[in-house]
Enzyme design. Structure first.
Site, PDB file in Angstrom:
ATOM      1  N   GLU A 115      14.119  11.790  35.004  1.00 40.22           N
ATOM      2  CA  GLU A 115      13.573  13.147  34.854  1.00 40.22           C
ATOM      3  C   GLU A 115      13.904  14.067  36.009  1.00 40.22           C
ATOM      4  O   GLU A 115      13.032  14.699  36.594  1.00 40.22           O
ATOM      5  CB  GLU A 115      12.058  13.101  34.613  1.00 40.22           C
TER       6      GLU A 115
ATOM      7  N   LYS B  80       8.983   4.797  31.221  1.00 38.50           N
ATOM      8  CA  LYS B  80       7.921   5.306  32.091  1.00 38.50           C
ATOM      9  C   LYS B  80       6.712   4.396  31.925  1.00 38.50           C
ATOM     10  O   LYS B  80       6.205   4.236  30.807  1.00 38.50           O
ATOM     11  CB  LYS B  80       7.526   6.721  31.671  1.00 38.50           C
TER      12      LYS B  80
ATOM     13  N   ASN C 223       9.218  17.627  27.535  1.00 42.49           N
ATOM     14  CA  ASN C 223       7.889  18.196  27.771  1.00 42.49           C
ATOM     15  C   ASN C 223       7.625  19.477  26.978  1.00 42.49           C
ATOM     16  O   ASN C 223       6.657  20.180  27.242  1.00 42.49           O
ATOM     17  CB  ASN C 223       7.706  18.467  29.266  1.00 42.49           C
TER      18      ASN C 223
ATOM     19  N   GLU D  32       5.089  14.395  18.037  1.00 40.79           N
ATOM     20  CA  GLU D  32       6.194  14.073  18.956  1.00 40.79           C
ATOM     21  C   GLU D  32       7.525  14.095  18.198  1.00 40.79           C
ATOM     22  O   GLU D  32       8.566  14.393  18.780  1.00 40.79           O
ATOM     23  CB  GLU D  32       5.972  12.716  19.633  1.00 40.79           C
TER      24      GLU D  32
ATOM     25  N   HIS E 113      -0.983  19.481  27.935  1.00 38.72           N
ATOM     26  CA  HIS E 113      -1.694  18.741  28.990  1.00 38.72           C
ATOM     27  C   HIS E 113      -2.887  19.538  29.498  1.00 38.72           C
ATOM     28  O   HIS E 113      -3.944  18.973  29.788  1.00 38.72           O
ATOM     29  CB  HIS E 113      -0.755  18.441  30.154  1.00 38.72           C
TER      30      HIS E 113
ATOM     31  N   ARG F 205      15.714  15.474  31.028  1.00 41.37           N
ATOM     32  CA  ARG F 205      14.556  14.793  30.443  1.00 41.37           C
ATOM     33  C   ARG F 205      13.331  15.692  30.364  1.00 41.37           C
ATOM     34  O   ARG F 205      12.425  15.461  29.564  1.00 41.37           O
ATOM     35  CB  ARG F 205      14.258  13.499  31.226  1.00 41.37           C
TER      36      ARG F 205
ATOM     37  N   LYS G 286      15.283  10.666  21.828  1.00 45.91           N
ATOM     38  CA  LYS G 286      14.787  10.328  23.170  1.00 45.91           C
ATOM     39  C   LYS G 286      15.809   9.481  23.921  1.00 45.91           C
ATOM     40  O   LYS G 286      16.056   9.688  25.113  1.00 45.91           O
ATOM     41  CB  LYS G 286      13.441   9.618  23.090  1.00 45.91           C
TER      42      LYS G 286
ATOM     43  N   ARG H 130       6.675  -8.861  41.837  1.00 43.58           N
ATOM     44  CA  ARG H 130       7.734  -7.846  42.068  1.00 43.58           C
ATOM     45  C   ARG H 130       8.562  -7.528  40.830  1.00 43.58           C
ATOM     46  O   ARG H 130       9.646  -6.964  40.923  1.00 43.58           O
ATOM     47  CB  ARG H 130       8.663  -8.260  43.202  1.00 43.58           C
TER      48      ARG H 130
ATOM     49  N   HIS I 108      -3.677  13.268  22.129  1.00 53.39           N
ATOM     50  CA  HIS I 108      -2.526  13.849  22.833  1.00 53.39           C
ATOM     51  C   HIS I 108      -1.652  14.690  21.896  1.00 53.39           C
ATOM     52  O   HIS I 108      -1.320  15.838  22.192  1.00 53.39           O
ATOM     53  CB  HIS I 108      -1.713  12.730  23.494  1.00 53.39           C
TER      54      HIS I 108
ATOM     55  N   HIS J  55       4.148  20.536  26.142  1.00 52.71           N
ATOM     56  CA  HIS J  55       3.279  19.682  26.948  1.00 52.71           C
ATOM     57  C   HIS J  55       2.628  20.383  28.134  1.00 52.71           C
ATOM     58  O   HIS J  55       1.625  19.902  28.641  1.00 52.71           O
ATOM     59  CB  HIS J  55       4.048  18.454  27.435  1.00 52.71           C
TER      60      HIS J  55
HETATM   61  N1  LIG Z   1       5.369   6.179  28.812  1.00 49.67           N
HETATM   62  C1  LIG Z   1       5.625   7.288  28.158  1.00 49.67           C
HETATM   63  O1  LIG Z   1       6.753   7.786  28.155  1.00 49.67           O
HETATM   64  C2  LIG Z   1       4.517   7.940  27.397  1.00 49.67           C
HETATM   65  C3  LIG Z   1       4.818   8.974  26.507  1.00 49.67           C
HETATM   66  C4  LIG Z   1       3.779   9.527  25.755  1.00 49.67           C
HETATM   67  C5  LIG Z   1       2.492   9.050  25.909  1.00 49.67           C
HETATM   68  N2  LIG Z   1       2.227   8.054  26.798  1.00 49.67           N
HETATM   69  C6  LIG Z   1       0.880   7.511  26.973  1.00 49.67           C
HETATM   70  O2  LIG Z   1       0.481   6.934  25.732  1.00 49.67           O
HETATM   71  C7  LIG Z   1      -0.952   6.930  25.675  1.00 49.67           C
HETATM   72  C8  LIG Z   1      -1.379   7.320  24.277  1.00 49.67           C
HETATM   73  O3  LIG Z   1      -0.859   6.397  23.365  1.00 49.67           O
HETATM   74  P1  LIG Z   1      -1.337   6.344  21.834  1.00 49.67           P
HETATM   75  O4  LIG Z   1      -1.347   7.702  21.281  1.00 49.67           O
HETATM   76  O5  LIG Z   1      -0.511   5.311  21.206  1.00 49.67           O
HETATM   77  O6  LIG Z   1      -2.850   5.942  21.946  1.00 49.67           O
HETATM   78  P2  LIG Z   1      -3.619   4.551  22.166  1.00 49.67           P
HETATM   79  O7  LIG Z   1      -2.784   3.565  22.835  1.00 49.67           O
HETATM   80  O8  LIG Z   1      -4.916   4.913  22.766  1.00 49.67           O
HETATM   81  O9  LIG Z   1      -3.888   4.070  20.668  1.00 49.67           O
HETATM   82  C9  LIG Z   1      -4.677   4.878  19.839  1.00 49.67           C
HETATM   83  C10 LIG Z   1      -5.752   4.079  19.096  1.00 49.67           C
HETATM   84  O10 LIG Z   1      -5.176   3.440  17.968  1.00 49.67           O
HETATM   85  C11 LIG Z   1      -5.558   2.075  17.917  1.00 49.67           C
HETATM   86  N3  LIG Z   1      -4.442   1.378  17.277  1.00 49.67           N
HETATM   87  C12 LIG Z   1      -3.222   1.163  17.800  1.00 49.67           C
HETATM   88  N4  LIG Z   1      -2.412   0.634  16.888  1.00 49.67           N
HETATM   89  C13 LIG Z   1      -3.120   0.488  15.752  1.00 49.67           C
HETATM   90  C14 LIG Z   1      -2.828  -0.011  14.457  1.00 49.67           C
HETATM   91  N5  LIG Z   1      -1.605  -0.418  14.129  1.00 49.67           N
HETATM   92  N6  LIG Z   1      -3.802  -0.040  13.538  1.00 49.67           N
HETATM   93  C15 LIG Z   1      -5.034   0.419  13.862  1.00 49.67           C
HETATM   94  N7  LIG Z   1      -5.375   0.920  15.054  1.00 49.67           N
HETATM   95  C16 LIG Z   1      -4.428   0.946  15.989  1.00 49.67           C
HETATM   96  C17 LIG Z   1      -5.800   1.713  19.355  1.00 49.67           C
HETATM   97  O11 LIG Z   1      -6.653   0.601  19.457  1.00 49.67           O
HETATM   98  C18 LIG Z   1      -6.420   2.985  19.896  1.00 49.67           C
HETATM   99  O12 LIG Z   1      -7.792   3.026  19.608  1.00 49.67           O
HETATM  100  C19 LIG Z   1      -1.424   7.859  26.756  1.00 49.67           C
HETATM  101  O13 LIG Z   1      -1.999   7.111  27.793  1.00 49.67           O
HETATM  102  C20 LIG Z   1      -0.163   8.549  27.242  1.00 49.67           C
HETATM  103  O14 LIG Z   1      -0.204   8.889  28.619  1.00 49.67           O
HETATM  104  C21 LIG Z   1       3.228   7.503  27.529  1.00 49.67           C
HETATM  105 ZN   LIG Z   2       3.690  13.652  24.443  1.00 50.73          ZN
END
Ligand SMILES: NC(=O)c1ccc[n+]([C@@H]2O[C@H](COP(=O)([O-])OP(=O)(O)OC[C@H]3O[C@@H](n4cnc5c(N)ncnc54)[C@H](O)[C@@H]3O)[C@@H](O)[C@H]2O)c1
Ligand SMILES: [Zn+2]
Length: 377
Positions: free
Chosen positions: A240, A146, A248, A188, A255, A244, A230, A124, A268, A251
């Site tokens: 949101e 999130k 987007n 971003e 998206h 918030r 942020k 939990r 992304h 986005h």
């Molecule tokens: N929670 C939120 O508010 C929020 C906001 C934006 C995006 N997201 C989510 O984030 C995700 C995307 O995250 P991302 O862009 O970080 O991608 P990711 O987590 O897929 O990482 C990208 C790649 O980089 C590699 N990597 C990470 N750190 C590294 C480093 N220091 N050196 C070498 N390689 C490295 C990873 O292994 C992966 O292959 C999506 O699922 C998206 O929905 C969430």
């Molecule tokens: Zn984004």
């Protein structure tokens, strides 16, 4: 080193951004939680662990405490699932996790979202700490609480809000990040500047070389400003319900581009780059930005490219906008910049306007390429 305080109705915590945080993790966490829990888990990916585990574990060895139990999530959006979460939760039970345990999410946004989700539901809910390793995760996903996973029906359809107890964004870790990931993540920050921080826009215009060369001072400046933006938004609207939404910006179409290309062709941030171009086109038509402002912002977006070519039709992109989960009761919400450094949400965007914006974006994707502004295959 910069510390940004985040305060929401549900939590208060600090985000620390700077070089060399990794070797100080154990004492920093200890300070926040008063004492280190008996069982600490670190969720990471095999690639990140291979590169950074030594540095990550250093402070635990120095403090002579038991190192965290390592949990792995393979890289890739296809692993951001309920199935992965269940496997991780079961591993945690078997490794002696209890309600007093702590989870550290050490990776990009995927590790952060899944780690936060697992922390939110394990027994939990247990506390978690974000140690983001991608630029995107440092400026965006690790802050704001999130958490969640995908369903076959769509991205991020299961989840919750749970703020981390702390975020440690070590800029040194970005040293191994692929260039394409860095450039995509920087979108971003461009977004942050356009919607809320004129000075950041100017800084990113004037220091693009230093930023792309990963000069620590330049990265720290951009990362801290993006987090501050942020944090300011999340403080006023944690869940949101209003403000918030401006996060987007770019986005809605972004998206849609990701969905229309089945999450394979674009990172992304790359989809958001083109999505922002579409939104700028719409804003220009509505007169919320001037022609000169539009040109200036487009130039900034291209500066951090090259962006992949768009091999997708307007029809497919438009069809994909219909399934955006940000729609409320069928209303197409859309974020429009107002000048540079401000933005608003509108709900009366017509299908014709959206079509024009998407077509504008596709034309720009072609002309930008033609002008050698740097699109990539
Ligand atoms: N929670 C939120 O508010 C929020 C906001 C934006 C995006 N997201 C989510 O984030 C995700 C995307 O995250 P991302 O862009 O970080 O991608 P990711 O987590 O897929 O990482 C990208 C790649 O980089 C590699 N990597 C990470 N750190 C590294 C480093 N220091 N050196 C070498 N390689 C490295 C990873 O292994 C992966 O292959 C999506 O699922 C998206 O929905 C969430
Ligand atoms: Zn984004």
């Amino acid at each position: 080193m910069q510390t940004i305080h985040v305060e929401t109705p549900s939590a208060k915590y600090d985000v620390v951004a700077g070089s060399g945080l990794l070797p100080e993790l154990a004492p920093r966490i200890q300070k926040i939680l008063k004492r280190l829990p008996r069982r600490i888990f670190v969720l990471t990916s095999p690639e990140i662990w291979a590169l950074w585990s030594e540095r990550f574990l250093q402070s635990f060895h120095e403090a002579k405490v038991e190192p965290p139990v390592t949990l792995f999530l393979p890289a890739g959006e296809q692993h951001k699932t309920m199935k992965s979460a269940e496997r991780l939760l079961r591993e945690m039970v078997r490794a002696g996790g209890d309600r007093g345990s702590l989870l550290i999410a050490f990776g990009g946004g995927i590790v952060g979202d899944v780690g936060g989700f697992v922390a939110a539901v394990f027994m939990r809910g247990i506390p978690y700490v974000q140690v983001p390793t991608t630029f995107l995760a440092q400026v965006d996903s690790s802050v704001g609480g999130k958490v969640g996973v995908n369903l076959p029906e769509g991205k991020n359809l299961v989840g919750n809000f749970l703020q981390p107890r702390a975020v440690f964004a070590d800029i040194a870790v970005l040293g191994t990040l692929p260039d394409r990931e860095l450039r995509a993540g920087l979108m971003e920050s461009v977004k942050a500047g356009i919607i809320r921080d004129r000075a950041l826009v100017r800084y990113m215009e004037e220091h693009a070389d230093q930023i792309l060369k990963r000069e620590p001072k330049a990265l720290e400046r951009v990362i801290a400003a993006s987090i501050r933006m942020k944090a300011g938004v999340v403080r006023r609207d944690e869940r949101e319900s209003g403000l918030r939404m401006i996060l987007n910006f770019g986005h809605t179409v972004g998206h849609a581009l990701e969905a229309a290309t089945r999450y394979k062709a674009l990172l992304h941030g790359e989809a958001v780059a083109w999505g922002m171009i579409a939104a700028l086109g719409l804003a220009r038509r509505r007169g919320t930005i001037t022609g000169a402002q539009m040109e200036r912002l487009e130039r900034l977006i291209y500066r951090y490219g090259p962006w992949p070519k768009l091999k997708v039709s307007a029809v497919r992109v438009l069809a994909a906008t219909g399934s955006d989960k940000k729609n409320v009761g069928g209303v197409q919400r859309f974020v429009l910049p107002v000048g540079i450094g401000d933005a608003g949400v509108v709900e009366d965007v017509t299908a014709a306007e959206l079509e024009a914006a998407v077509k504008y974006m596709l034309v720009r994707a072609r002309t930008a390429e033609g002008q050698g502004l740097g699109t990539r295959d």
